[in-house]
Design an enzyme around this catalytic site. Sequence first.
Site, PDB file in Angstrom:
ATOM      1  N   ARG A  44       3.818   2.296   0.558  1.00 22.46           N
ATOM      2  CA  ARG A  44       2.962   0.897   0.609  1.00 22.46           C
ATOM      3  C   ARG A  44       3.765  -0.345   0.798  1.00 22.46           C
ATOM      4  O   ARG A  44       3.600  -1.232   1.271  1.00 22.46           O
ATOM      5  CB  ARG A  44       2.088   0.998  -0.513  1.00 22.46           C
ATOM      6  CG  ARG A  44       1.121   2.163  -0.789  1.00 22.46           C
ATOM      7  CD  ARG A  44       0.392   2.274  -1.998  1.00 22.46           C
ATOM      8  NE  ARG A  44      -0.398   0.887  -2.251  1.00 22.46           N
ATOM      9  CZ  ARG A  44      -0.662   0.309  -3.223  1.00 22.46           C
ATOM     10  NH1 ARG A  44      -0.709   1.155  -4.339  1.00 22.46           N
ATOM     11  NH2 ARG A  44      -1.254  -0.638  -3.495  1.00 22.46           N
ATOM     12  N   TYR A  86       4.765   4.673  -3.363  1.00 22.15           N
ATOM     13  CA  TYR A  86       4.706   3.178  -3.615  1.00 22.15           C
ATOM     14  C   TYR A  86       6.049   2.850  -2.331  1.00 22.15           C
ATOM     15  O   TYR A  86       5.739   1.658  -1.903  1.00 22.15           O
ATOM     16  CB  TYR A  86       5.155   2.572  -4.793  1.00 22.15           C
ATOM     17  CG  TYR A  86       4.013   2.654  -5.764  1.00 22.15           C
ATOM     18  CD1 TYR A  86       3.288   3.751  -6.590  1.00 22.15           C
ATOM     19  CD2 TYR A  86       3.104   1.613  -5.826  1.00 22.15           C
ATOM     20  CE1 TYR A  86       2.322   3.725  -7.193  1.00 22.15           C
ATOM     21  CE2 TYR A  86       1.931   1.460  -6.417  1.00 22.15           C
ATOM     22  CZ  TYR A  86       1.400   2.718  -7.307  1.00 22.15           C
ATOM     23  OH  TYR A  86       0.282   2.395  -7.899  1.00 22.15           O
ATOM     24  N   ASP A  96       0.314  -7.312  -3.283  1.00 19.31           N
ATOM     25  CA  ASP A  96       1.334  -7.511  -2.137  1.00 19.31           C
ATOM     26  C   ASP A  96       1.918  -8.966  -2.587  1.00 19.31           C
ATOM     27  O   ASP A  96       1.237  -9.605  -3.512  1.00 19.31           O
ATOM     28  CB  ASP A  96       0.589  -7.713  -1.019  1.00 19.31           C
ATOM     29  CG  ASP A  96      -0.512  -8.372  -0.799  1.00 19.31           C
ATOM     30  OD1 ASP A  96      -1.737  -8.046  -0.511  1.00 19.31           O
ATOM     31  OD2 ASP A  96      -0.368  -9.833  -1.105  1.00 19.31           O
ATOM     32  N   HIS A 128      -2.617  -7.826 -11.494  1.00 19.67           N
ATOM     33  CA  HIS A 128      -2.298  -6.210 -11.253  1.00 19.67           C
ATOM     34  C   HIS A 128      -0.769  -5.981 -11.266  1.00 19.67           C
ATOM     35  O   HIS A 128      -0.550  -4.841 -10.836  1.00 19.67           O
ATOM     36  CB  HIS A 128      -3.164  -5.743 -10.518  1.00 19.67           C
ATOM     37  CG  HIS A 128      -4.642  -5.538 -10.841  1.00 19.67           C
ATOM     38  ND1 HIS A 128      -5.401  -5.403  -9.792  1.00 19.67           N
ATOM     39  CD2 HIS A 128      -5.233  -5.843 -12.168  1.00 19.67           C
ATOM     40  CE1 HIS A 128      -6.727  -5.555 -10.552  1.00 19.67           C
ATOM     41  NE2 HIS A 128      -6.479  -5.805 -11.820  1.00 19.67           N
ATOM     42  N   CYS A 159      12.617  -0.446 -21.995  1.00 19.59           N
ATOM     43  CA  CYS A 159      13.576  -0.351 -22.884  1.00 19.59           C
ATOM     44  C   CYS A 159      13.989  -1.859 -23.556  1.00 19.59           C
ATOM     45  O   CYS A 159      14.342  -1.800 -24.680  1.00 19.59           O
ATOM     46  CB  CYS A 159      14.603   0.441 -22.460  1.00 19.59           C
ATOM     47  SG  CYS A 159      15.435  -0.383 -20.982  1.00 19.59           S
ATOM     48  N   ASN A 162     -16.803 -13.794   1.342  1.00 24.17           N
ATOM     49  CA  ASN A 162     -16.666 -12.408   1.654  1.00 24.17           C
ATOM     50  C   ASN A 162     -17.690 -12.155   2.592  1.00 24.17           C
ATOM     51  O   ASN A 162     -18.890 -12.634   2.570  1.00 24.17           O
ATOM     52  CB  ASN A 162     -16.897 -11.510   0.185  1.00 24.17           C
ATOM     53  CG  ASN A 162     -16.860 -10.141   0.203  1.00 24.17           C
ATOM     54  OD1 ASN A 162     -16.939  -9.424   1.184  1.00 24.17           O
ATOM     55  ND2 ASN A 162     -16.508  -9.543  -0.942  1.00 24.17           N
ATOM     56  N   GLY A 206     -12.752 -12.204  -1.458  1.00 20.62           N
ATOM     57  CA  GLY A 206     -12.222 -10.743  -1.141  1.00 20.62           C
ATOM     58  C   GLY A 206     -12.293  -9.833  -2.013  1.00 20.62           C
ATOM     59  O   GLY A 206     -11.354  -9.079  -2.076  1.00 20.62           O
ATOM     60  N   THR A 207     -13.043 -10.084  -2.970  1.00 22.36           N
ATOM     61  CA  THR A 207     -13.339  -8.881  -4.136  1.00 22.36           C
ATOM     62  C   THR A 207     -14.510  -8.256  -4.129  1.00 22.36           C
ATOM     63  O   THR A 207     -15.518  -9.089  -4.208  1.00 22.36           O
ATOM     64  CB  THR A 207     -12.808  -9.496  -5.422  1.00 22.36           C
ATOM     65  OG1 THR A 207     -12.657  -8.438  -6.602  1.00 22.36           O
ATOM     66  CG2 THR A 207     -13.681 -10.774  -6.086  1.00 22.36           C
ATOM     67  N   SER A 208     -14.363  -7.159  -4.502  1.00 23.82           N
ATOM     68  CA  SER A 208     -15.803  -6.504  -4.723  1.00 23.82           C
ATOM     69  C   SER A 208     -16.239  -6.772  -6.119  1.00 23.82           C
ATOM     70  O   SER A 208     -17.509  -6.366  -6.450  1.00 23.82           O
ATOM     71  CB  SER A 208     -15.808  -4.910  -4.536  1.00 23.82           C
ATOM     72  OG  SER A 208     -14.866  -4.460  -5.375  1.00 23.82           O
TER      73      SER A 208
END
Length: 255
Positions: free
Chosen positions: A71, A68, A104, A119, A131, A221, A195-197
Amino acid sequence: MLDQIHSAASLLARQREIVVLTGAGVSKESGVPTFRDALDGLWARYDPEQLATAAAFERDPRLVWDWYEYRRGLVRQAQPNPGHVALAELERWLRVVIVTQNVDDLHQRAGSTDIIPLHGAIMRSKCFAACLGEPTLIDVAGLAGFDPAQGPPRCPHCGAWVRPDVVWFGEMLPRDALARATRLAQSAKVMLVVGTSGVVQPAASLPFLAARCGAAVIEVNPSRSEITPTAAIWLAGPSGEVLPRLVQAVGEQLA
Ligand code: OAD
């Protein structure tokens, strides 16, 4: 394409508010690798299930943290592209709520003001044990002596590991974010899908829900996706080129 952009713009220009669903494609022209592209080079030997799960993190916190951090570095180097900027500019004429699958921060950096990160957010960190409740956000930069190159820090409240504030495989999406996104999909008159499948649930169900509730779905797309058959208009091109033309056409109709 010009006619379709004009038709899409006249649909948008008649709305006071629209919902936009974005996926990895909107950040592609910023050079942010999609989830699967980020497994290249030294990460090529892993698959997402080996890195993006709570079990993987428990097994090897340092390995997952380092992926991560890698990224996060790519996101920091990236800039919002004209597609992100166009969506921010659209707010000059309409209320725009962006429901994004991306982790992002490019929509924020482009200036969009109402974003629902389904997400999570890769630049944020939280306590692995939640916690103080989910999420227990931790400002790692403020932790004394913290060095991100030395692996994950410990939660200052309970001592558990600190993890990225992103949704991992097998984890639930943030409840409030999904609930708000679902309500918006049910009430939207127009949903712009960029831009999403359309394969990753539950985000992918939102355009179908919107269409069932009477919304017109406009898709941006370059390739066909699972959403395309449901779209009233498919603008077949990269969002960095299509969105600025679409927003300019909206402005011309409302000027
Ligand atoms: P995908 O990588 O599944 O799909 C990217 C989509 O963007 C494809 O349909 C491409 O055709 C399209 N695309 C490529 N270049 C584009 C461009 N320049 N402009 C517009 N579109 C372009 O990404 P998502 O559908 O977002 O989930 O699904 C990714 C999700 O799957 C992530 O959010 C992640 C992963 O599991 C979680 O992290 C929970």
